[in-house]
Design a protein around this motif. Structure first.
Motif, mmCIF file in Angstrom:
data_model
loop_
_atom_site.group_PDB
_atom_site.id
_atom_site.type_symbol
_atom_site.label_atom_id
_atom_site.label_comp_id
_atom_site.label_asym_id
_atom_site.label_seq_id
_atom_site.Cartn_x
_atom_site.Cartn_y
_atom_site.Cartn_z
ATOM 1 N N SER A 179 4.104 -81.665 -1.287
ATOM 2 C CA SER A 179 4.202 -80.645 -0.242
ATOM 3 C C SER A 179 4.344 -81.264 1.143
ATOM 4 O O SER A 179 4.974 -80.689 2.029
ATOM 5 N N TYR A 180 3.736 -82.440 1.343
ATOM 6 C CA TYR A 180 3.815 -83.126 2.624
ATOM 7 C C TYR A 180 5.002 -84.083 2.703
ATOM 8 O O TYR A 180 5.691 -84.161 3.723
ATOM 9 N N ILE A 181 5.223 -84.824 1.629
ATOM 10 C CA ILE A 181 6.222 -85.897 1.637
ATOM 11 C C ILE A 181 7.412 -85.477 0.782
ATOM 12 O O ILE A 181 7.283 -85.304 -0.436
ATOM 13 N N LYS A 182 8.552 -85.316 1.407
ATOM 14 C CA LYS A 182 9.753 -84.943 0.674
ATOM 15 C C LYS A 182 10.314 -86.162 -0.064
ATOM 16 O O LYS A 182 10.111 -87.301 0.353
ATOM 17 N N PRO A 183 11.058 -85.944 -1.164
ATOM 18 C CA PRO A 183 11.650 -87.086 -1.877
ATOM 19 C C PRO A 183 12.678 -87.790 -1.005
ATOM 20 O O PRO A 183 13.358 -87.168 -0.187
ATOM 21 N N SER A 184 12.779 -89.085 -1.176
ATOM 22 C CA SER A 184 13.734 -89.868 -0.388
ATOM 23 C C SER A 184 15.165 -89.532 -0.802
ATOM 24 O O SER A 184 15.450 -89.345 -1.989
ATOM 25 N N ARG A 185 16.032 -89.461 0.190
ATOM 26 C CA ARG A 185 17.439 -89.214 -0.104
ATOM 27 C C ARG A 185 18.147 -90.484 -0.551
ATOM 28 O O ARG A 185 19.233 -90.420 -1.125
ATOM 29 N N LYS A 186 17.522 -91.619 -0.284
ATOM 30 C CA LYS A 186 18.112 -92.891 -0.699
ATOM 31 C C LYS A 186 17.796 -93.168 -2.165
ATOM 32 O O LYS A 186 16.698 -92.917 -2.637
ATOM 33 N N ILE A 187 18.758 -93.703 -2.869
ATOM 34 C CA ILE A 187 18.522 -94.179 -4.235
ATOM 35 C C ILE A 187 18.155 -95.647 -4.126
ATOM 36 O O ILE A 187 18.999 -96.506 -3.833
ATOM 37 N N THR A 188 16.882 -95.953 -4.308
ATOM 38 C CA THR A 188 16.416 -97.323 -4.127
ATOM 39 C C THR A 188 16.588 -98.130 -5.407
ATOM 40 O O THR A 188 16.449 -97.608 -6.511
ATOM 41 N N ARG A 189 16.872 -99.396 -5.213
ATOM 42 C CA ARG A 189 16.939 -100.288 -6.367
ATOM 43 C C ARG A 189 15.514 -100.673 -6.764
ATOM 44 O O ARG A 189 14.541 -100.316 -6.090
ATOM 45 N N VAL A 311 -18.385 -83.012 -1.867
ATOM 46 C CA VAL A 311 -17.416 -83.147 -2.958
ATOM 47 C C VAL A 311 -16.521 -81.914 -2.940
ATOM 48 O O VAL A 311 -17.020 -80.779 -2.912
ATOM 49 N N ALA A 312 -15.205 -82.133 -2.959
ATOM 50 C CA ALA A 312 -14.290 -80.990 -2.878
ATOM 51 C C ALA A 312 -12.955 -81.337 -3.502
ATOM 52 O O ALA A 312 -12.578 -82.510 -3.626
ATOM 53 N N GLN A 313 -12.251 -80.277 -3.880
ATOM 54 C CA GLN A 313 -10.864 -80.414 -4.307
ATOM 55 C C GLN A 313 -9.981 -79.946 -3.152
ATOM 56 O O GLN A 313 -10.149 -78.835 -2.652
ATOM 57 N N VAL A 314 -9.072 -80.799 -2.718
ATOM 58 C CA VAL A 314 -8.196 -80.485 -1.590
ATOM 59 C C VAL A 314 -6.768 -80.360 -2.104
ATOM 60 O O VAL A 314 -6.235 -81.287 -2.722
ATOM 61 N N GLN A 315 -6.190 -79.191 -1.862
ATOM 62 C CA GLN A 315 -4.795 -78.964 -2.239
ATOM 63 C C GLN A 315 -3.944 -78.995 -0.977
ATOM 64 O O GLN A 315 -4.127 -78.196 -0.062
ATOM 65 N N THR A 316 -3.004 -79.950 -0.913
ATOM 66 C CA THR A 316 -2.122 -80.017 0.244
ATOM 67 C C THR A 316 -1.054 -78.946 0.135
ATOM 68 O O THR A 316 -0.439 -78.748 -0.920
ATOM 69 N N LEU A 317 -0.848 -78.243 1.242
ATOM 70 C CA LEU A 317 0.136 -77.171 1.336
ATOM 71 C C LEU A 317 1.202 -77.581 2.349
ATOM 72 O O LEU A 317 0.969 -78.469 3.176
ATOM 73 N N PRO A 318 2.362 -76.939 2.328
ATOM 74 C CA PRO A 318 3.430 -77.342 3.266
ATOM 75 C C PRO A 318 3.000 -77.323 4.725
ATOM 76 O O PRO A 318 3.446 -78.147 5.519
ATOM 77 N N VAL A 346 -9.153 -72.212 3.660
ATOM 78 C CA VAL A 346 -7.726 -72.462 3.811
ATOM 79 C C VAL A 346 -7.438 -72.701 5.284
ATOM 80 O O VAL A 346 -7.800 -71.891 6.137
ATOM 81 N N LEU A 347 -6.810 -73.810 5.587
ATOM 82 C CA LEU A 347 -6.449 -74.166 6.958
ATOM 83 C C LEU A 347 -4.958 -74.473 7.001
ATOM 84 O O LEU A 347 -4.515 -75.477 6.451
ATOM 85 N N THR A 348 -4.184 -73.596 7.629
ATOM 86 C CA THR A 348 -2.756 -73.836 7.788
ATOM 87 C C THR A 348 -2.363 -73.528 9.229
ATOM 88 O O THR A 348 -3.188 -73.069 10.033
ATOM 89 N N GLU A 349 -1.101 -73.749 9.547
ATOM 90 C CA GLU A 349 -0.619 -73.435 10.885
ATOM 91 C C GLU A 349 -0.696 -71.933 11.165
ATOM 92 O O GLU A 349 -0.827 -71.526 12.321
ATOM 93 N N ASP A 350 -0.620 -71.126 10.127
ATOM 94 C CA ASP A 350 -0.569 -69.673 10.305
ATOM 95 C C ASP A 350 -1.869 -68.968 9.968
ATOM 96 O O ASP A 350 -2.132 -67.870 10.484
ATOM 97 N N VAL A 351 -2.693 -69.541 9.089
ATOM 98 C CA VAL A 351 -3.848 -68.827 8.549
ATOM 99 C C VAL A 351 -5.067 -69.739 8.511
ATOM 100 O O VAL A 351 -4.970 -70.905 8.134
#
Length: 368
Positions: A179-189, A311-318, A346-351
């Motif tokens: 959700s935070y890190i998009k896939p790379s557009r480069k095809i790496t060797r 102790v917590a479970q953290v779900q990363t959102l966009p 829940v902590l986001t930019e909107d909510v």
């Protein structure tokens, strides 16, 4: 004086005075060139007598070969990098160079590059820098790059592409936090390499990167990446660093990543928030996979907070994160408070929202 009017056929002696040469929106003045020009090769002397660049270069620059060759010395007695439109800040430099290498980018660079008898000034204040030696060579089919200076040493060895390193790290982090890190557009060797960095007094360099960042003196960072086997290892020992008003002391970090998960273990001797509040003996353990992280924080504070085990479970959102608490506890002024499991924030930019968050100590309860 010579023959040939094309780069491929030119063979001439050159003796010239260039009154004006504009590059990067700066007008260089007082340039003298003497030497031999032959098939995209220059062998000779170049002198710059500009008010903001006073330098002398002597040697060979050959672009006629498939991989360019550089073998020259240079003496820069003055370079105002701000006025030359190279840096935004007021930075001045002088020093000597000795280059003997082939290559036209960092990945096919082979040979040595040396800077010595140098000085760097930022806003008139001298920065601790006087030398840098970089060597790139092939050993047992592996590439080895070493960099040695008066304030840091670094080495990287194996099969790698410097230009593709950001994409390699991005590909790993995308598996853990999509959700935070998009896939790379480069095809790496395939990348398979190890690296080590040790520092001395480098605080001034980090302050150049960001004015609110300091520290990282006498630190050690080691690691390994193998994209074929999906292995990522990182170890860091940092005696001290700070960002704005937060200072961290004696940080030890270990990270181990595989194809589907990342484990991070962090031990911190002390975290200072301000002059009166600090958190001694902080331990943070994180296990992450596809946006879900299990986080365990053990800490205490010099004021009121005697201990805490969160102790917590953290779900990363966009645009933020959702925190779902496991049963946790903290001790305030000798009283043990418990955070009941399954409460959510829940902590986001909107909510910003809370659901079934409950803290209790005996008959005392706080519900959110």
């Amino acid at each position: 004086n010579g023959s040939g009017l094309r780069a491929s056929t030119a063979n001439a002696k050159l003796d010239g005075n260039i009154q004006l040469f504009e590059f990067n929106k700066y007008p260089y003045k007082g340039i003298t060139v003497k030497g031999k020009v032959s098939k995209r090769l220059f062998n000779g002397e170049l002198i710059a007598a500009d008010p903001n660049l006073q330098a002398q270069l002597n040697g060979l620059v050959d672009f006629g070969k498939k991989i360019p060759e550089f073998n020259f010395t240079a003496d820069i007695s003055k370079a105002n990098l701000h006025e030359l439109n190279i840096l935004k800040e007021q930075v001045d430099f002088y020093g000597k160079f000795n280059f003997n290498f082939t290559g036209d980018n960092i990945d096919n660079f082979l040979g040595t590059a040396r800077v010595y008898d140098a000085a760097l000034f930022r806003n008139g204040q001298k920065i601790s820098f006087d030398s840098l030696y970089v060597e790139s060579k092939i050993m047992d089919s592996n590439k080895v790059i070493t960099a040695i200076s008066n304030e840091f040493d670094a080495a990287i060895a194996g099969e790698f592409s410097i230009n593709e390193l950001p994409a390699a790290f991005q590909s790993f982090l995308n598996k853990y936090y999509p959700s935070y890190i998009k896939p790379s557009r480069k095809i790496t060797r395939n990348e398979n390499f190890s690296f080590v960095v040790t520092t001395k007094n480098v605080e001034e360099y980090f302050n150049l990167i960001h004015p609110d960042l300091s520290g990282f003196n006498f630190s050690t960072i080691t690691g390994r990446i193998n994209t074929k086997e999906n292995l990522l290892d990182l170890n860091a020992e940092v005696p001290q660093f700070s960002y704005k008003n937060i200072a961290v002391y004696d940080l030890k970090l270990k990270a181990a990543g595989q194809a589907d998960s990342l484990k991070i273990q962090t031990d911190i001797a002390n975290v200072y928030i301000n002059d009166s509040l600090n958190f001694p003996g902080t331990n943070i353990n994180i296990k992450s996979a596809r946006d879900i992280s299990e986080v365990n924080i053990n800490t205490s504070a010099n004021q009121t907070l005697n201990s805490a085990n969160i102790v917590a479970q953290v779900q990363t959102l966009p645009k933020g994160a959702k925190i779902k608490f496991r049963e946790s506890n903290f001790d305030v002024n000798g009283k043990k408070w418990t955070i009941e499991k399954n409460g959510e924030i829940v902590l986001t930019e909107d909510v910003v929202s809370a659901y079934k968050d409950k803290l209790y100590n005996g008959l005392q309860e706080i519900n959110i």
